[in-house]
Design a protein around this motif. Structure first.
Motif, PDB file in Angstrom:
ATOM      1  N   ASP A  22       0.807  -1.217   0.000  1.00 13.26           N
ATOM      2  CA  ASP A  22       0.000   0.000   0.000  1.00 13.26           C
ATOM      3  C   ASP A  22       0.842   1.270   0.000  1.00 13.26           C
ATOM      4  O   ASP A  22       0.337   2.347   0.262  1.00 13.26           O
ATOM      5  CB  ASP A  22      -0.967  -0.004   1.181  1.00 13.26           C
ATOM      6  CG  ASP A  22      -0.244  -0.117   2.509  1.00 13.26           C
ATOM      7  OD1 ASP A  22       0.952  -0.466   2.506  1.00 13.26           O
ATOM      8  OD2 ASP A  22      -0.872   0.146   3.542  1.00 13.26           O
ATOM      9  N   GLY A  23       2.130   1.194  -0.295  1.00 20.33           N
ATOM     10  CA  GLY A  23       2.956   2.392  -0.396  1.00 20.33           C
ATOM     11  C   GLY A  23       4.224   2.272   0.413  1.00 20.33           C
ATOM     12  O   GLY A  23       4.595   1.199   0.871  1.00 20.33           O
ATOM     13  N   PRO A  24       4.938   3.399   0.613  1.00 23.26           N
ATOM     14  CA  PRO A  24       6.189   3.374   1.368  1.00 23.26           C
ATOM     15  C   PRO A  24       5.970   2.966   2.820  1.00 23.26           C
ATOM     16  O   PRO A  24       4.888   3.139   3.377  1.00 23.26           O
ATOM     17  CB  PRO A  24       6.696   4.812   1.279  1.00 23.26           C
ATOM     18  CG  PRO A  24       5.947   5.427   0.149  1.00 23.26           C
ATOM     19  CD  PRO A  24       4.659   4.696   0.044  1.00 23.26           C
ATOM     20  N   ASP A  25       7.017   2.418   3.426  1.00 26.20           N
ATOM     21  CA  ASP A  25       6.914   1.952   4.805  1.00 26.20           C
ATOM     22  C   ASP A  25       6.796   3.085   5.808  1.00 26.20           C
ATOM     23  O   ASP A  25       6.118   2.962   6.812  1.00 26.20           O
ATOM     24  CB  ASP A  25       8.133   1.087   5.164  1.00 26.20           C
ATOM     25  CG  ASP A  25       8.089  -0.239   4.451  1.00 26.20           C
ATOM     26  OD1 ASP A  25       6.978  -0.692   4.111  1.00 26.20           O
ATOM     27  OD2 ASP A  25       9.155  -0.822   4.226  1.00 26.20           O
ATOM     28  N   GLU A  26       7.496   4.192   5.575  1.00 24.89           N
ATOM     29  CA  GLU A  26       7.467   5.281   6.542  1.00 24.89           C
ATOM     30  C   GLU A  26       6.153   6.045   6.432  1.00 24.89           C
ATOM     31  O   GLU A  26       5.583   6.198   5.361  1.00 24.89           O
ATOM     32  CB  GLU A  26       8.656   6.207   6.335  1.00 24.89           C
ATOM     33  CG  GLU A  26       8.717   6.675   4.922  1.00 24.89           C
ATOM     34  CD  GLU A  26      10.117   6.833   4.397  1.00 24.89           C
ATOM     35  OE1 GLU A  26      10.247   7.713   3.568  1.00 24.89           O
ATOM     36  OE2 GLU A  26      11.041   6.105   4.765  1.00 24.89           O
ATOM     37  N   THR A  27       5.663   6.525   7.532  1.00 26.70           N
ATOM     38  CA  THR A  27       4.407   7.265   7.545  1.00 26.70           C
ATOM     39  C   THR A  27       4.688   8.733   7.293  1.00 26.70           C
ATOM     40  O   THR A  27       5.645   9.303   7.809  1.00 26.70           O
ATOM     41  CB  THR A  27       3.692   7.102   8.900  1.00 26.70           C
ATOM     42  OG1 THR A  27       4.565   7.565   9.931  1.00 26.70           O
ATOM     43  CG2 THR A  27       3.311   5.657   9.115  1.00 26.70           C
ATOM     44  N   VAL A  28       3.858   9.342   6.478  1.00 26.50           N
ATOM     45  CA  VAL A  28       4.025  10.745   6.112  1.00 26.50           C
ATOM     46  C   VAL A  28       2.718  11.453   6.420  1.00 26.50           C
ATOM     47  O   VAL A  28       1.645  10.977   6.062  1.00 26.50           O
ATOM     48  CB  VAL A  28       4.368  10.871   4.609  1.00 26.50           C
ATOM     49  CG1 VAL A  28       4.460  12.325   4.201  1.00 26.50           C
ATOM     50  CG2 VAL A  28       5.649  10.140   4.305  1.00 26.50           C
ATOM     51  N   GLU A  42       7.959  12.580  -2.155  1.00 32.45           N
ATOM     52  CA  GLU A  42       6.760  11.767  -2.310  1.00 32.45           C
ATOM     53  C   GLU A  42       6.678  11.240  -3.732  1.00 32.45           C
ATOM     54  O   GLU A  42       7.018  11.928  -4.687  1.00 32.45           O
ATOM     55  CB  GLU A  42       5.519  12.588  -2.009  1.00 32.45           C
ATOM     56  CG  GLU A  42       5.411  13.017  -0.572  1.00 32.45           C
ATOM     57  CD  GLU A  42       4.159  13.833  -0.328  1.00 32.45           C
ATOM     58  OE1 GLU A  42       3.241  13.778  -1.156  1.00 32.45           O
ATOM     59  OE2 GLU A  42       4.122  14.513   0.686  1.00 32.45           O
ATOM     60  N   VAL A  43       6.219  10.011  -3.863  1.00 36.11           N
ATOM     61  CA  VAL A  43       6.106   9.374  -5.165  1.00 36.11           C
ATOM     62  C   VAL A  43       4.648   9.029  -5.408  1.00 36.11           C
ATOM     63  O   VAL A  43       4.004   8.407  -4.571  1.00 36.11           O
ATOM     64  CB  VAL A  43       6.965   8.090  -5.223  1.00 36.11           C
ATOM     65  CG1 VAL A  43       6.798   7.401  -6.563  1.00 36.11           C
ATOM     66  CG2 VAL A  43       8.415   8.416  -4.953  1.00 36.11           C
ATOM     67  N   GLU A  44       4.133   9.455  -6.571  1.00 44.06           N
ATOM     68  CA  GLU A  44       2.768   9.099  -6.930  1.00 44.06           C
ATOM     69  C   GLU A  44       2.794   7.814  -7.733  1.00 44.06           C
ATOM     70  O   GLU A  44       3.603   7.665  -8.637  1.00 44.06           O
ATOM     71  CB  GLU A  44       2.126  10.202  -7.761  1.00 44.06           C
ATOM     72  CG  GLU A  44       1.896  11.471  -6.985  1.00 44.06           C
ATOM     73  CD  GLU A  44       1.180  12.506  -7.823  1.00 44.06           C
ATOM     74  OE1 GLU A  44       0.498  12.117  -8.791  1.00 44.06           O
ATOM     75  OE2 GLU A  44       1.314  13.680  -7.516  1.00 44.06           O
ATOM     76  N   VAL A  45       1.914   6.899  -7.392  1.00 44.74           N
ATOM     77  CA  VAL A  45       1.840   5.618  -8.077  1.00 44.74           C
ATOM     78  C   VAL A  45       0.445   5.483  -8.675  1.00 44.74           C
ATOM     79  O   VAL A  45      -0.550   5.704  -7.996  1.00 44.74           O
ATOM     80  CB  VAL A  45       2.117   4.452  -7.092  1.00 44.74           C
ATOM     81  CG1 VAL A  45       1.994   3.128  -7.810  1.00 44.74           C
ATOM     82  CG2 VAL A  45       3.481   4.612  -6.469  1.00 44.74           C
ATOM     83  N   GLU A  46       0.382   5.145  -9.973  1.00 46.35           N
ATOM     84  CA  GLU A  46      -0.908   4.938 -10.638  1.00 46.35           C
ATOM     85  C   GLU A  46      -1.482   3.608 -10.191  1.00 46.35           C
ATOM     86  O   GLU A  46      -0.841   2.572 -10.340  1.00 46.35           O
ATOM     87  CB  GLU A  46      -0.712   4.965 -12.156  1.00 46.35           C
ATOM     88  CG  GLU A  46      -1.981   4.787 -12.948  1.00 46.35           C
ATOM     89  CD  GLU A  46      -2.950   5.936 -12.781  1.00 46.35           C
ATOM     90  OE1 GLU A  46      -4.154   5.674 -12.748  1.00 46.35           O
ATOM     91  OE2 GLU A  46      -2.504   7.087 -12.669  1.00 46.35           O
ATOM     92  N   LEU A  47      -2.666   3.638  -9.624  1.00 47.65           N
ATOM     93  CA  LEU A  47      -3.282   2.417  -9.115  1.00 47.65           C
ATOM     94  C   LEU A  47      -4.036   1.650 -10.181  1.00 47.65           C
ATOM     95  O   LEU A  47      -4.170   0.440 -10.104  1.00 47.65           O
ATOM     96  CB  LEU A  47      -4.219   2.750  -7.958  1.00 47.65           C
ATOM     97  CG  LEU A  47      -3.543   3.370  -6.732  1.00 47.65           C
ATOM     98  CD1 LEU A  47      -4.578   3.725  -5.695  1.00 47.65           C
ATOM     99  CD2 LEU A  47      -2.504   2.450  -6.161  1.00 47.65           C
ATOM    100  N   ARG A  48      -4.552   2.370 -11.196  1.00 45.65           N
ATOM    101  CA  ARG A  48      -5.298   1.693 -12.252  1.00 45.65           C
ATOM    102  C   ARG A  48      -4.337   1.084 -13.252  1.00 45.65           C
ATOM    103  O   ARG A  48      -3.325   1.679 -13.591  1.00 45.65           O
ATOM    104  CB  ARG A  48      -6.209   2.678 -12.971  1.00 45.65           C
ATOM    105  CG  ARG A  48      -7.321   3.205 -12.110  1.00 45.65           C
ATOM    106  CD  ARG A  48      -8.100   4.217 -12.873  1.00 45.65           C
ATOM    107  NE  ARG A  48      -7.232   5.394 -13.046  1.00 45.65           N
ATOM    108  CZ  ARG A  48      -7.525   6.424 -13.807  1.00 45.65           C
ATOM    109  NH1 ARG A  48      -8.619   6.430 -14.495  1.00 45.65           N
ATOM    110  NH2 ARG A  48      -6.717   7.440 -13.907  1.00 45.65           N
TER     111      ARG A  48
END
Length: 152
Positions: A22-28, A42-48
């Protein structure tokens, strides 16, 4: 004993930071705009998943194009009597319908013609590219009609 190049590549891959599903390990904290203690970007990841033409969309298009091109080619190549021109023009019509159907399906999944901007980019297409496409299409249609007219 020294490690070989393959061992070094494997070790370098193991040293990379891991992502959880569900994303990076560290909480932001996204509301405060803080990107973490170390200033990570921060990195945006396309979910579709990317939209692609599926086999059930391609099969009828390819089938119609094959049938149409055969109907167009055989009367022209072998001169099969009086009805050859009619069959050739019908084959040309079916081939053009398949091409149009394929273009509409490709546009629906987001593909564009080379040289033209994407659908939602807001950019205007270059008139020279459009003129080139129109000239090429007109030449192809003129050659096809001229060849069919020579059958008579």
């Amino acid at each position: 004993m020294e490690a070989g190049p393959r061992d070094r590549e494997q070790q370098a891959r193991d040293d990379l930071p891991r992502l959880s599903p569900d994303g990076p390990d560290e909480t932001v904290d996204l509301l405060s705009g803080d990107s973490g203690a170390d200033g990570a970007v921060e990195v945006e990841v396309e979910l579709r998943p990317p939209r692609r033409l599926r086999i059930w969309q391609l099969a009828p298009i390819v089938g119609l194009a094959a049938v149409g091109s055969l109907m167009f080619a055989f009367p022209l190549a072998f001169g099969s009597g009086d009805g050859g021109a009619v069959v050739a023009m019908l084959g040309l019509l079916i081939s053009c319908c398949a091409a149009g159907w394929g273009m509409m399906a490709a546009r629906r999944v987001g593909h564009t013609w080379p040289g033209l901007p994407e659908r939602s980019s807001g950019d205007r297409p270059d008139w020279r590219v459009i003129a080139l496409y129109v000239v090429v299409a007109a030449v192809l249609v003129a050659l096809a009609v001229w060849r069919v007219a020579r059958l008579r």
